[in-house]
Design an enzyme around this catalytic site. Structure first.
Site, PDB file in Angstrom:
ATOM      1  N   TYR A 116       6.139  -1.903   1.069  1.00 47.72           N
ATOM      2  CA  TYR A 116       4.934  -1.584   1.826  1.00 47.72           C
ATOM      3  C   TYR A 116       4.633  -0.094   1.765  1.00 47.72           C
ATOM      4  CZ  TYR A 116       1.640  -1.084   5.634  1.00 47.72           C
ATOM      5  OH  TYR A 116       0.514  -0.787   6.367  1.00 47.72           O
ATOM      6  N   TRP A 118       1.106   3.085   1.676  1.00 50.12           N
ATOM      7  CA  TRP A 118      -0.269   3.439   1.316  1.00 50.12           C
ATOM      8  C   TRP A 118      -0.388   4.027  -0.084  1.00 50.12           C
ATOM      9  CZ3 TRP A 118      -5.141   4.824   4.089  1.00 50.12           C
ATOM     10  CH2 TRP A 118      -5.398   3.928   5.130  1.00 50.12           C
TER      11      TRP A 118
END
Ligand SMILES: Nc1nc2c(c(=O)[nH]1)N[C@H]1C(S)=C(S)[C@@H](COP(=O)(O)OP(=O)(O)OC[C@H]3O[C@@H](n4cnc5c(=O)[nH]c(N)nc54)[C@H](O)[C@@H]3O)O[C@H]1N2
Ligand SMILES: Nc1nc2c(c(=O)[nH]1)N[C@H]1C(S)=C(S)[C@@H](COP(=O)(O)OP(=O)(O)OC[C@H]3O[C@@H](n4cnc5c(=O)[nH]c(N)nc54)[C@H](O)[C@@H]3O)O[C@H]1N2
Ligand SMILES: [Mo]
Length: 776
Positions: A116, A118
């Site tokens: 996970y 950005w």
């Protein structure tokens, strides 16, 4: 554009904006804002110092114990032992041999590639897409679902209002419509402009602040329900209502109860557009449990006055009211409840589907929510097929690593944690995003091998066995095209890769080739081929949608391109309101579900069939306040995106004696002998960190605010519970799911105590690389 023989200016894109990089003699010297952006982010210039700073990972690295002993190494050496610099080929050989061993001995489900994070803007070099595609090319991996941002909302919404991304966020009523039509904005969590600096994938114009200014100019009034006054910018002169954190569901019930007793709700709307009000009403009125959820009850829980709640209910019912709730409000224990209750409250007001009325879930949480933009399906790097069925809700990572074979509940299913032997991370930082870092450190000692691609020596890289140095987006070509954003940018390579770094695609190509999957991973394409391929797909889809996008050459010449304007102004659920039979919601009943038979059928005590008030595990109403009397709000940082660019000038410029700033009310400061500029120690049973003190009456009493994202900097690496010298709040937060339904992270439910730090201040060491040994 060329300035003189040595200077070049090239366009690029970041999650926080569009920039023009100025390079002289091969060095980045400035980034310039996009001229058409009315409110450029403050975050951008942080890259100038960070891009080539001492904490860049410059060469492939292997933890010393792992280099010597492989899978049999002492895994407590992670984050403690020195690294050894090795040549690229050797590092790729070692990593691919480990992947090969694990998939042969334990199967692909033993590889956790949730990864996970950005990552960076740019459609092709998107690190998390790259790692997923790579792992699929070698047989698959255990994945993660949902996210840290709004996972409770994602799982809840599909049962009670519709698909959270496609039907709620994408269709959000746009700012111009709100400015034109609303009378009142009631903002749970405020509408912090600092967060709207960001849209995942890139931003052209920051429009959210403009939208609010326009609304104010049109006479819209603002009420902000939040522990922090500045969650609504002073310009908007919002009425500030400061309840105890995590009591929003109770406040909304108090509002709902007032609507019913004063006959201000809309039974016709409820009958036509919702199901189950008759099963919720007895709970609301206290017929089922003897406790009316009235304003007095809500006042007791929230610390507000009952009059404040009653008056707000009357005001909401007498005007065109938009009820907004930031994502933060569901990032707490039982985070499903305030979201469900906000939907119920808006349904009771009967304004859902009207311009400027109803509910908005996530305004300000990204600039894109409410941005008036044409919806267009941009192409993405294809991920291939994952042959492993196992998955976890993303925030259950420590649970997974610590309980192989254990079972857990999620959204009506009983699932099993796989036996993880190898973890691969690219484009995320669990030492930023996960809760209870001391538990995470123990969890990361379980797998036999941990591989990380990183740009900087984040704590995640420091805890890895094998670290591959990755480039930033300024060191490679790409194109940015992203959801909720009309601007596309030709991202150009501004500087040469720093040190020996490579882009993630090159790293995964090297691994895939060694694992017999080179062709499957690359399909014979170079990065330039892929960028052209993706851009041509975008052009083709544009043609199908009736507009044109330029060729890649022309895009690069003109630097940017824009989608045509949206055909119509978006009003959330307007079609549903116009004709609920022709345009039903995607919920089981096709209506708003105030009572959900589906959720009820799961039999979850911590999430029954209608909204309920359940106490969070830690809040200002719990007995624990006798030991830990302060509620910690670890909200998003103004000066960076999460942990990204913490080593850069903008973020470091905000620190106090090198520590992350922490704000608290003058009364709380006085009670502890704290003044502006002091260093404080924040602690609870899970951990402790230092922070710099800001005394401010913009924080309600009983609350402290310490943004997320300071790099984890342990005083004694590897020692559980050791002090973080720098101010990472996740040493304090608890690692528990919102409920059996969503299993979402609960970073915003945590109690702490604060004291003045009196000893000798330990130096910040996290902005220097770890110990690195040369061989031979
Ligand atoms: N206490 C608390 N914790 C929180 C939150 C909170 O409110 N409070 N918020 C949560 C939320 S909403 C989120 S979304 C998460 C965010 O958590 P993350 O998304 O994990 O945080 P980032 O710091 O953005 O991490 C991205 C990492 O990817 C690296 N990176 C960037 N580009 C590239 C690339 O091209 N290649 C490679 N290999 N690496 C790259 C960066 O250097 C950085 O280390 O945090 C969550 N954690
Ligand atoms: N500058 C910057 N912008 C960002 C990010 C970043 O790292 N930096 N991260 C981006 C990401 S990934 C996401 S998901 C979004 C997140 O967007 P949000 O979740 O909306 O952001 P937060 O800053 O965590 O919270 C907003 C405010 O909610 C308030 N709040 C917290 N708990 C409660 C509560 O229980 N009740 C009420 N009423 N209010 C509460 C806090 O005072 C806080 O300032 O932000 C995005 N924008
Ligand atoms: Mo997020």
């Amino acid at each position: 554009m060329a300035l003189d023989s040595e200077a070049r200016i090239t366009p690029t894109s970041a999650h926080w904006g569009t920039y023009f990089a100025e390079v002289r003699d091969g060095k980045l010297i400035a980034v310039h804002d996009y001229a058409k952006d009315p409110s450029p982010a403050t975050i951008g210039p942080g890259i100038v110092e960070a891009v080539d700073d001492p904490v860049r990972v410059r060469r492939p690295m292997i933890r010393k114990g792992f280099l010597e002993h492989g899978k049999d190494s002492d895994r407590a050496g992670r984050g403690v032992e020195p690294f050894v610099a090795v040549p690229w080929d050797e590092a790729l050989d070692i990593a691919s041999a480990e992947l090969e061993r694990v998939r042969n001995e334990h199967g692909n489900s033993s590889i956790f590639g949730g990864s996970y994070g950005w990552a960076s803007a740019g459609r092709f070099h998107h690190a998390t897409s790259q790692v997923h595609r790579f792992l699929n090319s070698i047989g698959g991996y255990t994945k993660s679902v949902d996210n840290y941002s709004n996972a409770a909302a994602i799982v809840l919404a599909r049962h009670v209002i519709g698909d959270f991304q496609k039907e709620i966020l994408d269709q959000a009523t746009t700012w111009p419509v709100i400015a034109e039509n609303a009378d009142l904005l009631v903002m749970f969590g405020g509408l912090p402009v600092k967060n709207a600096q960001v849209t995942s994938g890139g931003v052209g114009r920051h429009t959210m602040y403009e939208g609010l200014l326009q609304a104010q100019a049109n006479g819209v009034e603002f009420v902000s329900v939040s522990p922090l006054r500045n969650d609504s910018a002073p310009t908007f002169e919002a009425e500030w209502i400061a309840p105890r954190p995590n009591t929003d569901a109770a406040i909304m019930m108090g509002l709902a109860h007032t609507l019913v007793t004063e006959d201000l709700h809309d039974p016709a709307f409820l009958a036509k557009y919702a199901v189950g009000f008759e099963r919720f009403q007895p709970y609301l009125m206290g017929e089922t449990d003897g406790q009316a959820k009235d304003a007095d009850w809500a006042a007791e829980i929230s610390g507000l006055s009952a009059d404040t709640i009653r008056n707000l209910a009357r005001r909401m019912a007498s005007a065109r009211t938009m009820l907004t709730v930031t994502w933060s409000v569901q990032r707490g224990d039982h985070g499903e409840q305030p979201y469900w209750m906000a939907i119920v409250l808006a349904a009771m007001l009967g304004q859902i589907g009207l311009p400027g009325g109803g509910v908005g879930l996530g305004y300000s949480s990204e600039n894109g929510v409410g941005n008036p933009v044409k919806l267009f399906r941009f192409p993405a790097l294809p991920q291939g097929v994952n042959q492993v069925p196992d998955f976890i809700p993303v925030a259950r990572i420590s649970d997974m690593l610590l309980n192989p074979g254990g079972t857990f509940e999620y959204d009506g299913k009983t699932l099993t944690y796989p036996d993880t032997r190898l973890v691969y991370w690219a484009g995320g930082n669990p030492f930023h995003h996960h809760q209870d870092l001391n538990r995470l450190i123990k969890a990361f000692r379980q797998p036999e091998c941990l591989i990380v691609n990183e740009i900087w020596w984040t704590a995640m890289a420091r805890h890895a066995d094998i670290v591959f140095p990755a480039t930033t987006n300024l060191e490679r070509e790409d194109v940015s095209m992203t959801h909720w954003e009309p601007l596309m940018v030709a991202m150009r390579k501004a500087i040469e890769p720093v040190g020996d770094s490579r882009d993630d695609y090159a790293i995964f190509t090297g691994l895939a080739e060694r694992l017999g999957a080179g062709e499957a991973f690359t399909e014979g394409r170079t990065p330039e081929d892929w960028i052209r391929h993706l851009w041509n797909q975008a052009r083709q889809r544009a043609g199908e949608a009736g507009f044109e996008l330029p060729s890649l050459e022309v895009l690069r010449e003109q630097e940017t391109a824009e989608l045509p304007p949206a055909e119509k102004e978006a009003v959330l659920l307007a079609d549903f309101r116009a004709d609920p039979d022709a345009n039903p919601l995607s919920t089981p009943s096709g209506r708003i579900e105030i009572f959900s038979e589906t959720i009820q059928s799961f039999g979850y005590e911590d999430c029954p069939g209608h909204p309920v008030w359940q106490e969070p595990y830690e809040w200002l109403g719990s007995p624990l306040v006798e030991t830990y009397p302060l509620h910690l709000i670890s909200n998003q940082p103004r000066t960076r995106l999460h942990s990204q660019l913490d080593s850069g000038g903008v973020s470091r410029g905000s620190k106090i004696q090198g520590r992350e700033p922490m704000s608290l009310h003058p009364d709380e400061a006085a009670a502890r002998g704290l003044s502006d500029g002091d260093v404080a120690r924040i602690y609870n049973d899970r951990g402790a960190c230092l922070a710099g003190v800001i005394v401010s009456d913009a924080v309600m009493p009983g609350v402290i605010q310490l943004s997320t994202g300071a790099w984890y900097d342990p005083l004694e690496p590897g020692v559980p519970g050791t002090l973080c010298k720098h101010g990472n709040p996740n040493v304090l937060t608890r690692d528990k799911g919102t409920s059996s339904l969503g299993q979402a992270p609960t970073a915003h439910s945590v109690l702490v105590e604060v004291e003045k730090f009196e000893g000798e201040l330990p130096p910040i060491t996290v902005f220097q690389p770890p110990a690195i040994e040369e061989r031979g």
